[in-house]
Design an enzyme around this catalytic site. Structure first.
Site, PDB file in Angstrom:
ATOM      1  N   HIS A 219       0.324   5.307  -8.275  1.00  0.00           N
ATOM      2  CA  HIS A 219       1.412   4.357  -8.560  1.00  0.00           C
ATOM      3  C   HIS A 219       2.686   4.942  -7.930  1.00  0.00           C
ATOM      4  O   HIS A 219       2.738   5.174  -6.726  1.00  0.00           O
ATOM      5  CB  HIS A 219       1.481   4.176 -10.085  1.00  0.00           C
ATOM      6  CG  HIS A 219       2.312   3.042 -10.588  1.00  0.00           C
ATOM      7  ND1 HIS A 219       2.961   2.141  -9.780  1.00  0.00           N
ATOM      8  CD2 HIS A 219       2.621   2.655 -11.865  1.00  0.00           C
ATOM      9  CE1 HIS A 219       3.604   1.246 -10.527  1.00  0.00           C
ATOM     10  NE2 HIS A 219       3.426   1.550 -11.810  1.00  0.00           N
ATOM     11  N   LYS A 252      -8.139   9.501   0.298  1.00  0.00           N
ATOM     12  CA  LYS A 252      -7.193   8.387   0.340  1.00  0.00           C
ATOM     13  C   LYS A 252      -5.903   8.830   1.000  1.00  0.00           C
ATOM     14  O   LYS A 252      -5.452   9.960   0.794  1.00  0.00           O
ATOM     15  CB  LYS A 252      -6.883   7.911  -1.071  1.00  0.00           C
ATOM     16  CG  LYS A 252      -7.867   6.879  -1.565  1.00  0.00           C
ATOM     17  CD  LYS A 252      -7.388   6.242  -2.828  1.00  0.00           C
ATOM     18  CE  LYS A 252      -8.239   5.032  -3.146  1.00  0.00           C
ATOM     19  NZ  LYS A 252      -7.899   4.460  -4.441  1.00  0.00           N
ATOM     20  N   ILE A 253      -5.328   7.956   1.779  1.00  0.00           N
ATOM     21  CA  ILE A 253      -4.062   8.257   2.436  1.00  0.00           C
ATOM     22  C   ILE A 253      -2.967   7.579   1.614  1.00  0.00           C
ATOM     23  O   ILE A 253      -2.922   6.345   1.512  1.00  0.00           O
ATOM     24  CB  ILE A 253      -4.050   7.741   3.895  1.00  0.00           C
ATOM     25  CG1 ILE A 253      -5.278   8.276   4.660  1.00  0.00           C
ATOM     26  CG2 ILE A 253      -2.753   8.110   4.598  1.00  0.00           C
ATOM     27  CD1 ILE A 253      -5.390   9.790   4.758  1.00  0.00           C
ATOM     28  N   MET A 254      -2.111   8.389   1.018  1.00  0.00           N
ATOM     29  CA  MET A 254      -1.107   7.856   0.099  1.00  0.00           C
ATOM     30  C   MET A 254      -0.054   7.027   0.842  1.00  0.00           C
ATOM     31  O   MET A 254       0.345   7.370   1.954  1.00  0.00           O
ATOM     32  CB  MET A 254      -0.445   8.992  -0.675  1.00  0.00           C
ATOM     33  CG  MET A 254      -1.418   9.707  -1.572  1.00  0.00           C
ATOM     34  SD  MET A 254      -2.093   8.576  -2.828  1.00  0.00           S
ATOM     35  CE  MET A 254      -3.711   9.229  -3.077  1.00  0.00           C
ATOM     36  N   HIS A 258      -2.942  -1.713  -1.403  1.00  0.00           N
ATOM     37  CA  HIS A 258      -2.303  -2.260  -2.600  1.00  0.00           C
ATOM     38  C   HIS A 258      -3.307  -3.071  -3.397  1.00  0.00           C
ATOM     39  O   HIS A 258      -4.188  -3.709  -2.816  1.00  0.00           O
ATOM     40  CB  HIS A 258      -1.116  -3.159  -2.206  1.00  0.00           C
ATOM     41  CG  HIS A 258      -0.186  -3.394  -3.341  1.00  0.00           C
ATOM     42  ND1 HIS A 258      -0.335  -4.440  -4.207  1.00  0.00           N
ATOM     43  CD2 HIS A 258       0.886  -2.683  -3.760  1.00  0.00           C
ATOM     44  CE1 HIS A 258       0.621  -4.369  -5.120  1.00  0.00           C
ATOM     45  NE2 HIS A 258       1.372  -3.320  -4.879  1.00  0.00           N
ATOM     46  N   ARG A 267       7.750  -5.632   1.283  1.00  0.00           N
ATOM     47  CA  ARG A 267       8.845  -4.658   1.130  1.00  0.00           C
ATOM     48  C   ARG A 267       8.816  -3.627   2.249  1.00  0.00           C
ATOM     49  O   ARG A 267       9.826  -2.998   2.558  1.00  0.00           O
ATOM     50  CB  ARG A 267       8.720  -3.958  -0.231  1.00  0.00           C
ATOM     51  CG  ARG A 267       8.703  -4.925  -1.394  1.00  0.00           C
ATOM     52  CD  ARG A 267       8.258  -4.262  -2.674  1.00  0.00           C
ATOM     53  NE  ARG A 267       6.904  -3.737  -2.591  1.00  0.00           N
ATOM     54  CZ  ARG A 267       6.288  -3.061  -3.543  1.00  0.00           C
ATOM     55  NH1 ARG A 267       6.908  -2.820  -4.672  1.00  0.00           N
ATOM     56  NH2 ARG A 267       5.049  -2.620  -3.393  1.00  0.00           N
ATOM     57  N   ASP A 309       6.022   2.520  -0.582  1.00  0.00           N
ATOM     58  CA  ASP A 309       6.203   3.965  -0.727  1.00  0.00           C
ATOM     59  C   ASP A 309       6.185   4.727   0.591  1.00  0.00           C
ATOM     60  O   ASP A 309       6.806   5.769   0.714  1.00  0.00           O
ATOM     61  CB  ASP A 309       5.116   4.540  -1.650  1.00  0.00           C
ATOM     62  CG  ASP A 309       5.297   4.046  -3.066  1.00  0.00           C
ATOM     63  OD1 ASP A 309       6.431   4.097  -3.562  1.00  0.00           O
ATOM     64  OD2 ASP A 309       4.310   3.593  -3.667  1.00  0.00           O
ATOM     65  N   ARG A 334      13.351   0.792 -11.421  1.00  0.00           N
ATOM     66  CA  ARG A 334      12.372   0.001 -12.174  1.00  0.00           C
ATOM     67  C   ARG A 334      12.769  -0.142 -13.652  1.00  0.00           C
ATOM     68  O   ARG A 334      12.242  -1.016 -14.360  1.00  0.00           O
ATOM     69  CB  ARG A 334      10.974   0.623 -12.026  1.00  0.00           C
ATOM     70  CG  ARG A 334       9.824  -0.192 -12.570  1.00  0.00           C
ATOM     71  CD  ARG A 334       9.703  -1.604 -11.983  1.00  0.00           C
ATOM     72  NE  ARG A 334       9.419  -1.672 -10.558  1.00  0.00           N
ATOM     73  CZ  ARG A 334       8.210  -1.636  -9.992  1.00  0.00           C
ATOM     74  NH1 ARG A 334       7.144  -1.538 -10.749  1.00  0.00           N
ATOM     75  NH2 ARG A 334       8.073  -1.728  -8.675  1.00  0.00           N
TER      76      ARG A 334
HETATM   77  C1  LIG Z   1      -3.023   1.115  -4.370  1.00  0.00           C
HETATM   78  C2  LIG Z   1      -4.486   1.382  -4.638  1.00  0.00           C
HETATM   79  C3  LIG Z   1      -4.605   2.260  -5.890  1.00  0.00           C
HETATM   80  C4  LIG Z   1      -5.185   0.048  -4.885  1.00  0.00           C
HETATM   81  O1  LIG Z   1      -6.449   0.394  -5.265  1.00  0.00           O
HETATM   82  P1  LIG Z   1      -7.649  -0.586  -5.636  1.00  0.00           P
HETATM   83  O2  LIG Z   1      -7.248  -2.000  -5.634  1.00  0.00           O
HETATM   84  O3  LIG Z   1      -8.255  -0.038  -6.881  1.00  0.00           O
HETATM   85  O4  LIG Z   1      -8.582  -0.382  -4.404  1.00  0.00           O
HETATM   86  P2  LIG Z   1      -9.606   0.825  -4.215  1.00  0.00           P
HETATM   87  O5  LIG Z   1      -8.948   2.127  -4.521  1.00  0.00           O
HETATM   88  O6  LIG Z   1     -10.840   0.482  -4.984  1.00  0.00           O
HETATM   89  O7  LIG Z   1      -9.860   0.727  -2.671  1.00  0.00           O
HETATM   90  C5  LIG Z   1     -10.743  -0.225  -2.064  1.00  0.00           C
HETATM   91  C6  LIG Z   1     -11.310   0.395  -0.795  1.00  0.00           C
HETATM   92  O8  LIG Z   1     -10.250   0.679   0.120  1.00  0.00           O
HETATM   93  C7  LIG Z   1     -10.132   2.080   0.342  1.00  0.00           C
HETATM   94  N1  LIG Z   1      -8.746   2.451   0.246  1.00  0.00           N
HETATM   95  C8  LIG Z   1      -7.783   1.846  -0.494  1.00  0.00           C
HETATM   96  N2  LIG Z   1      -6.614   2.462  -0.333  1.00  0.00           N
HETATM   97  C9  LIG Z   1      -6.849   3.465   0.528  1.00  0.00           C
HETATM   98  C10 LIG Z   1      -6.029   4.459   1.086  1.00  0.00           C
HETATM   99  N3  LIG Z   1      -4.729   4.527   0.762  1.00  0.00           N
HETATM  100  N4  LIG Z   1      -6.563   5.344   1.941  1.00  0.00           N
HETATM  101  C11 LIG Z   1      -7.879   5.274   2.275  1.00  0.00           C
HETATM  102  N5  LIG Z   1      -8.713   4.342   1.770  1.00  0.00           N
HETATM  103  C12 LIG Z   1      -8.200   3.452   0.918  1.00  0.00           C
HETATM  104  C13 LIG Z   1     -10.903   2.739  -0.807  1.00  0.00           C
HETATM  105  O9  LIG Z   1     -11.359   4.004  -0.479  1.00  0.00           O
HETATM  106  C14 LIG Z   1     -11.985   1.733  -1.036  1.00  0.00           C
HETATM  107  O10 LIG Z   1     -12.961   1.896  -0.035  1.00  0.00           O
HETATM  108  P3  LIG Z   1     -14.529   1.769  -0.377  1.00  0.00           P
HETATM  109  O11 LIG Z   1     -14.692   0.356  -0.858  1.00  0.00           O
HETATM  110  O12 LIG Z   1     -15.186   2.085   0.907  1.00  0.00           O
HETATM  111  O13 LIG Z   1     -14.790   2.770  -1.476  1.00  0.00           O
HETATM  112  C15 LIG Z   1      -5.136   2.095  -3.432  1.00  0.00           C
HETATM  113  O14 LIG Z   1      -4.944   1.304  -2.283  1.00  0.00           O
HETATM  114  C16 LIG Z   1      -4.604   3.483  -3.240  1.00  0.00           C
HETATM  115  O15 LIG Z   1      -5.085   4.418  -3.904  1.00  0.00           O
HETATM  116  N6  LIG Z   1      -3.598   3.663  -2.347  1.00  0.00           N
HETATM  117  C17 LIG Z   1      -2.989   4.959  -2.169  1.00  0.00           C
HETATM  118  C18 LIG Z   1      -1.987   5.215  -3.284  1.00  0.00           C
HETATM  119  C19 LIG Z   1      -0.731   4.403  -3.117  1.00  0.00           C
HETATM  120  O16 LIG Z   1      -0.167   4.301  -2.035  1.00  0.00           O
HETATM  121  N7  LIG Z   1      -0.268   3.849  -4.246  1.00  0.00           N
HETATM  122  C20 LIG Z   1       0.948   3.065  -4.275  1.00  0.00           C
HETATM  123  C21 LIG Z   1       0.612   1.622  -4.485  1.00  0.00           C
HETATM  124  S1  LIG Z   1       2.066   0.609  -4.298  1.00  0.00           S
END
Ligand SMILES: CC(C)(COP(=O)(O)OP(=O)(O)OC[C@H]1O[C@@H](n2cnc3c(N)ncnc32)[C@H](O)[C@@H]1OP(=O)(O)O)[C@@H](O)C(=O)NCCC(=O)NCCS
Length: 373
Positions: A219, A252-254, A258, A267, A309, A334
Site C-alpha cells: 500500500h 514484485k517490482i514496487m 494496481h 495520477r 507511488d 490521506r
Molecule cells: C497493487 C497490488 C498489491 C495489486 O495486487 P493484486 O490485485 O492483489 O494483484 P496480484 O498481486 O495478485 O498480481 C496479479 C499478477 O500480477 C503480478 N504483479 C502485480 N503487480 C506486480 C508488480 N508490481 N511486479 C511484478 N508483478 C506484479 C503478480 O505477480 C501476479 O502475477 P501471477 O498471476 O503470475 O501470479 C500489486 O500490483 C502489487 O503488489 N504492486 C506492487 C506494490 C505497489 O506498488 N503498491 C502500491 C499500490 S497503489
C-alpha cells in the site's frame, strides 16, 4: 466458495460512498465528482481537503479561513513533544506518526462526534509538526519551533524539514502530490479506518488504524520501496538488467500494478511530469532515465504500468525529503480522505462485520489436558 479472483475481497462491493470514484466508467478518478486532472491542475491541497471534508468546493473566504485555521493548529502540546523525544532515533517515521496520533488522542480526546471536524483539522495541521519535531530532535538535539508563516501544508513541511522557506515551484510540486494522494475510495487503509469508525470508536483511533494499514509495502510503503529500487542502479541499462533479474526471480517490482486500475493510473501521468522537471532541474536526470527504463521494461514484460507511488518517489527525493518520510507524506494528505470517510460512515453507520467461509477441522470431542496423548 471464495474463488482465487475474489481473494483479498477483489471486486467485492463493500459499501457505498459519495466521496470519490476510482476508475469508474465515465468518471475515472474523481473527488466529489471533480476530476483528478482538474483538481491537480487548478486547486491547492487545502482546497481539496475542504472539498473532501465538506462535499463542495470552498468559496474564496472559506478557503482563506480554513487555511488560517490549519495554520493556527500546528503547535504541539509539551507532553506530546516529550513522547516524540523518548521515541527511538531509529524508529520508522510511520511509527512516529502512529504514536503521535495516538498520544494526541490521549491529550485532546474526542469527547463527542461534534468535535470530529475540529480534530480532523488538528491532525492535518499537526502531523508535519510531529514528524519534523521528532526528526530534528533526534538528528541534532534541536527542539524546533513547529510553527511557520507558510500558508499551506506543503510549504510549511518543507520549511520545517529544511529550516528555511522553499521555492514556490517546489512547494507546488509537493502540493500536487498531496492532492493526488488525498483520497482513493475503499483502499485498504480507508476501509480499515471505516471499520474502526463503524464500532463507534473515536476519530484518532480510526486515523491510527489508517496509518498502521498504510505502512505496508503493498500500500503506502510502495513509494519508499520504489525509491530504493530506482536508487540501486547506476544507469538505465543496469536498471533494465536488474529488473529483468528480479522478474525472473518472481519478485514484485514496487510502484507497479494496481488492484482497481487495469490499464493505467491517472495520477501517474501528472506526477511523472513533475518528476521529469525536478530531476532535470536538480541534475538528477539519471534517476528519471532509470525510472523511465523500468517503466518500459514493466510494460514490455508484464503489461504493468506505474502507479502514483513510482514517480512520486523521485519527486520527493528531488525535494530533499529522506526516503523514510515518503509514506508519512501520504499520511499528511490521506488524513483528509480518511476523515471524510469516517464522517460518511458515522452519518449512516452500521457495524462492519463480514462473514468468513470456514475451512478448519470438523466438530471434535474435547479431550481434558491430562488425557491428551
Ligand atoms: C497493487 C497490488 C498489491 C495489486 O495486487 P493484486 O490485485 O492483489 O494483484 P496480484 O498481486 O495478485 O498480481 C496479479 C499478477 O500480477 C503480478 N504483479 C502485480 N503487480 C506486480 C508488480 N508490481 N511486479 C511484478 N508483478 C506484479 C503478480 O505477480 C501476479 O502475477 P501471477 O498471476 O503470475 O501470479 C500489486 O500490483 C502489487 O503488489 N504492486 C506492487 C506494490 C505497489 O506498488 N503498491 C502500491 C499500490 S497503489
Amino acid at each position: 466458495m471464495i474463488t482465487a479472483s475474489e481473494a483479498g475481497l477483489a471486486g467485492v462491493v463493500a459499501g457505498k460512498t459519495g466521496i470519490s470514484t476510482v476508475g469508474k466508467k465515465g468518471f475515472g478518478l474523481t473527488y466529489r465528482g471533480y476530476s483528478i486532472e482538474d483538481l491537480s491542475e487548478h486547486a491547492s491541497f487545502e482546497e481539496v481537503a475542504w472539498l473532501l471534508l465538506h462535499g463542495e468546493l470552498p468559496m474564496y473566504e472559506q478557503l482563506v479561513a480554513f487555511s488560517e485555521e490549519l495554520q493556527s493548529r500546528r503547535s504541539l502540546p509539551d507532553r506530546l513533544k516529550q513522547v516524540l523525544e523518548i521515541l527511538p532515533r531509529t524508529a520508522h517515521p510511520m511509527d512516529v506518526l502512529r504514536t503521535g496520533c495516538s498520544m494526541l488522542g490521549c491529550i485532546e480526546p474526542e469527547e463527542s462526534p461534534e468535535q470530529q471536524y475540529e480534530i480532523a483539522m488538528r491532525l492535518l495541521a499537526s502531523f508535519p509538526s510531529m514528524l519534523c519535531y521528532w526528526h530534528h530532535y533526534h538528528q541534532s538535539g534541536d527542539r524546533i519551533d513547529v510553527e511557520t508563516d507558510d500558508d499551506n501544508l506543503a510549504g510549511h513541511f518543507l520549511h520545517l524539514l529544511h529550516g528555511k522557506p522553499a521555492a514556490e515551484h517546489l512547494c507546488r510540486a509537493l502540493d500536487v502530490a498531496l492532492i493526488l494522494y488525498a483520497e482513493h475510495e475503499y483502499n485498504a487503509s480507508t476501509f480499515a479506518a471505516r471499520i474502526t469508525a463503524s464500532t463507534m470508536s473515536d476519530l484518532y483511533s480510526a486515523i491510527t488504524t489508517g496509518i498502521g494499514t498504510l505502512r505496508g509495502p503493498l500500500h503506502g510503503g510502495a513509494n519508499e520501496a520504489s525509491m530504493e529500487l530506482v536508487e540501486a542502479f547506476v544507469n538505465a541499462d543496469a536498471a533494465e538488467q536488474g529488473v529483468m533479474n528480479q522478474l525472473a526471480a518472481k519478485k514484485k517490482i514496487m510502484g507497479f500494478g494496481h488492484r482497481v486500475y487495469k490499464k493505467f493510473d491517472p495520477r501517474s501521468d501528472v506526477i511523472k511530469r513533475w518528476s521529469q522537471t525536478l530531476c532535470e532541474e536538480t541534475a538528477l536526470t539519471p534517476l528519471y532515465e532509470i525510472s523511465e527504463r523500468i517503466e518500459a521494461v514493466m510494460r514490455r514484460e508484464k503489461g504493468l504500468f506505474p502507479n502514483l507511488d513510482f514517480y512520486a518517489a523521485t519527486v520527493f527525493h528531488c525535494l530533499g525529503i529522506p526516503t523514510s518520510m515518503f509514506t508519512p507524506l501520504f499520511v499528511f494528505s490521506r488524513t483528509a480522505g480518511w476523515s471524510a470517510h469516517v464522517f460518511e460512515q458515522r452519518g449512516n453507520n452500521r457495524l462492519i462485520r463480514p462473514a468468513a467461509e470456514y475451512n478448519g477441522p470438523g466438530p471434535r470431542v474435547f479431550v481434558p489436558i491430562n488425557e491428551r496423548a
